[in-house]
Design a protein around this motif. Structure first.
Motif, mmCIF file in Angstrom:
data_model
loop_
_atom_site.group_PDB
_atom_site.id
_atom_site.type_symbol
_atom_site.label_atom_id
_atom_site.label_comp_id
_atom_site.label_asym_id
_atom_site.label_seq_id
_atom_site.Cartn_x
_atom_site.Cartn_y
_atom_site.Cartn_z
ATOM 1 N N GLY A 64 137.343 70.125 42.334
ATOM 2 C CA GLY A 64 137.430 71.342 43.130
ATOM 3 C C GLY A 64 137.117 72.622 42.389
ATOM 4 N N ASN A 65 137.889 72.940 41.359
ATOM 5 C CA ASN A 65 137.680 74.193 40.634
ATOM 6 C C ASN A 65 136.316 74.276 39.953
ATOM 7 O OD1 ASN A 65 139.980 75.928 41.060
ATOM 8 N ND2 ASN A 65 141.205 74.440 39.929
ATOM 9 N N PRO A 66 135.863 73.219 39.262
ATOM 10 C CA PRO A 66 134.528 73.301 38.647
ATOM 11 C C PRO A 66 133.408 73.510 39.665
ATOM 12 C CG PRO A 66 135.791 71.549 37.628
ATOM 13 C CD PRO A 66 136.586 72.009 38.830
ATOM 14 N N LEU A 67 133.491 72.824 40.822
ATOM 15 C CA LEU A 67 132.440 72.977 41.829
ATOM 16 C C LEU A 67 132.449 74.371 42.453
ATOM 17 C CD1 LEU A 67 132.425 69.546 43.703
ATOM 18 C CD2 LEU A 67 130.687 70.456 42.161
ATOM 19 N N LEU A 68 133.638 74.887 42.760
ATOM 20 C CA LEU A 68 133.726 76.225 43.336
ATOM 21 C C LEU A 68 133.258 77.283 42.345
ATOM 22 C CD1 LEU A 68 137.134 75.955 45.225
ATOM 23 C CD2 LEU A 68 134.863 76.111 46.262
ATOM 24 N N THR A 69 133.588 77.089 41.074
ATOM 25 C CA THR A 69 133.135 78.019 40.038
ATOM 26 C C THR A 69 131.618 77.998 39.913
ATOM 27 O OG1 THR A 69 135.200 77.904 38.771
ATOM 28 C CG2 THR A 69 133.217 78.532 37.563
ATOM 29 N N LYS A 70 131.050 76.795 39.909
ATOM 30 C CA LYS A 70 129.589 76.675 39.803
ATOM 31 C C LYS A 70 128.902 77.298 41.009
ATOM 32 C CE LYS A 70 125.912 73.351 38.782
ATOM 33 N NZ LYS A 70 125.608 71.932 38.452
ATOM 34 N N MET A 71 129.454 77.069 42.184
ATOM 35 C CA MET A 71 128.877 77.625 43.406
ATOM 36 C C MET A 71 128.886 79.151 43.354
ATOM 37 S SD MET A 71 130.148 76.967 47.324
ATOM 38 C CE MET A 71 129.355 77.801 48.709
ATOM 39 N N LEU A 72 130.005 79.714 42.943
ATOM 40 C CA LEU A 72 130.097 81.181 42.865
ATOM 41 C C LEU A 72 129.116 81.736 41.841
ATOM 42 C CD1 LEU A 72 133.280 83.318 43.055
ATOM 43 C CD2 LEU A 72 131.626 83.785 41.253
ATOM 44 N N ASN A 73 129.024 81.089 40.689
ATOM 45 C CA ASN A 73 128.111 81.564 39.648
ATOM 46 C C ASN A 73 126.662 81.549 40.122
ATOM 47 O OD1 ASN A 73 130.052 82.147 37.691
ATOM 48 N ND2 ASN A 73 129.998 80.082 36.821
ATOM 49 N N ILE A 74 126.282 80.509 40.859
ATOM 50 C CA ILE A 74 124.906 80.409 41.356
ATOM 51 C C ILE A 74 124.638 81.465 42.424
ATOM 52 C CG2 ILE A 74 123.305 78.970 42.672
ATOM 53 C CD1 ILE A 74 124.559 76.527 41.243
ATOM 54 N N LEU A 75 125.551 81.584 43.380
ATOM 55 C CA LEU A 75 125.342 82.504 44.493
ATOM 56 C C LEU A 75 125.369 83.968 44.066
ATOM 57 C CD1 LEU A 75 127.461 80.862 47.352
ATOM 58 C CD2 LEU A 75 124.962 80.960 47.185
ATOM 59 N N PHE A 76 126.224 84.283 43.087
ATOM 60 C CA PHE A 76 126.431 85.685 42.747
ATOM 61 C C PHE A 76 125.984 86.031 41.324
ATOM 62 C CE2 PHE A 76 129.288 84.606 46.201
ATOM 63 C CZ PHE A 76 128.987 85.599 47.114
ATOM 64 N N HIS A 77 125.220 85.122 40.714
ATOM 65 C CA HIS A 77 124.596 85.389 39.409
ATOM 66 C C HIS A 77 125.616 85.829 38.357
ATOM 67 C CE1 HIS A 77 120.937 85.114 41.775
ATOM 68 N NE2 HIS A 77 121.370 86.093 42.550
ATOM 69 N N SER A 78 126.735 85.115 38.325
ATOM 70 C CA SER A 78 127.775 85.407 37.345
ATOM 71 C C SER A 78 127.896 84.245 36.363
ATOM 72 C CB SER A 78 129.111 85.676 38.052
ATOM 73 O OG SER A 78 129.436 84.598 38.915
ATOM 74 N N ASP A 79 128.820 84.356 35.433
ATOM 75 C CA ASP A 79 128.914 83.349 34.374
ATOM 76 C C ASP A 79 130.373 83.057 34.022
ATOM 77 O OD1 ASP A 79 127.927 81.553 32.471
ATOM 78 O OD2 ASP A 79 127.939 83.064 30.893
ATOM 79 N N TYR A 80 131.197 82.831 35.021
ATOM 80 C CA TYR A 80 132.603 82.519 34.789
ATOM 81 C C TYR A 80 132.767 81.039 34.463
ATOM 82 C CZ TYR A 80 133.733 86.968 37.157
ATOM 83 O OH TYR A 80 133.831 88.279 37.527
ATOM 84 N N SER A 81 133.817 80.719 33.707
ATOM 85 C CA SER A 81 134.160 79.321 33.479
ATOM 86 C C SER A 81 135.332 78.884 34.352
ATOM 87 C CB SER A 81 134.521 79.086 32.006
ATOM 88 O OG SER A 81 135.718 79.775 31.658
ATOM 89 N N ASP A 82 136.045 79.854 34.935
ATOM 90 C CA ASP A 82 137.232 79.535 35.730
ATOM 91 C C ASP A 82 137.480 80.672 36.719
ATOM 92 O OD1 ASP A 82 139.598 78.599 36.767
ATOM 93 O OD2 ASP A 82 140.726 78.695 34.887
ATOM 94 N N THR A 83 136.803 80.623 37.862
ATOM 95 C CA THR A 83 136.892 81.727 38.822
ATOM 96 C C THR A 83 138.239 81.804 39.534
ATOM 97 O OG1 THR A 83 135.882 80.281 40.496
ATOM 98 C CG2 THR A 83 134.420 81.796 39.306
#
Length: 230
Positions: free
Chosen positions: A134-153
């Protein structure tokens, strides 16, 4: 300078007091800051409010339940130059708060967020579904959509300056508030720093997360924000 701790609490009797007492007030004051601790009682039905008050916090009642509603009320009441947020259940290492403050003051960061995945996660602190999927997928999705680079959103231990708070347009009432904030921090060009933390098992109280419902709420929020309601 003043540091405000803002802690939302919904039925956290038996742990909220311990969480408040874990805040290193003496260490922060010795570094030259004043400290206020705000607990937002999110319409609890137990002894949360009294326990928080007895532990030294100023307690405000927010009758509209919701993670975002509680934090928005707490931020409104906070008077600090620096604001630190964390859950009432003892999972986040508030004793590490001075590290967050130093990044804001000494390194001129605007927004500091903990990272459980760059740090350590105590056995049993996070369900396997959340930790590995859950957390890794949501973090990856957010990073892709919003051009960010978080490891734990979704890490809930965060700190930011008053100026950063004023720049972020925060209004989500529920759990999606967590990702609204990290998206806002990125889109507003804030200087962001991630700090490894040790994530612990709940100290008590009742879990508030619903894996599927909250996960879908986050996905829906990201898609709607990125592509619009249509």
């Amino acid at each position: 300078m003043k540091v405000s701790f803002v802690i939302p609490a919904l039925n956290e009797e038996g742990v909220v007091g311990k969480t408040i007492r874990s805040i290193p007030v003496k260490e922060i004051e010795e570094a030259g800051y004043t400290v206020e601790i705000i607990v937002v009682n999110n319409n609890s039905t137990d002894n949360t409010a009294q326990e928080a008050s007895d532990a030294g916090a100023t307690v405000f009642l927010e009758e509209k339940r919701g993670y975002g509603n509680a934090y928005l009320r707490g931020f409104k009441e906070a008077t600090g130059d620096i604001i630190i947020m964390g859950d009432a259940d003892g999972t986040y290492p508030l004793e590490q708060s001075m590290d967050f403050i130093n990044y804001l003051v000494e390194d001129n960061c605007d927004f500091v967020i903990g990272s459980r995945f760059d740090g350590t996660i105590e056995d049993g602190a996070m369900p396997a579904l959340h930790q590995y999927i859950g957390n890794p997928l949501l973090t990856k999705m957010l990073n892709i959509l919003f051009h960010s680079d978080y490891s734990d959103t979704h890490c809930g231990m965060r700190a930011f300056t008053r100026e950063a708070l004023d720049k972020m347009d925060l209004k989500a009432p529920g759990m999606e508030f967590a990702i609204e904030m990290v998206i806002e921090a990125s889109e507003k060009g804030l200087h962001i720093k991630e700090v490894p933390i040790h994530y612990k098992k709940r100290g008590g109280g009742e879990a508030k997360l619903s894996s599927f419902d909250d996960g879908w709420r986050h996905v829906k929020y990201m898609l709607t924000r990125k592509f619009g309601k249509n």
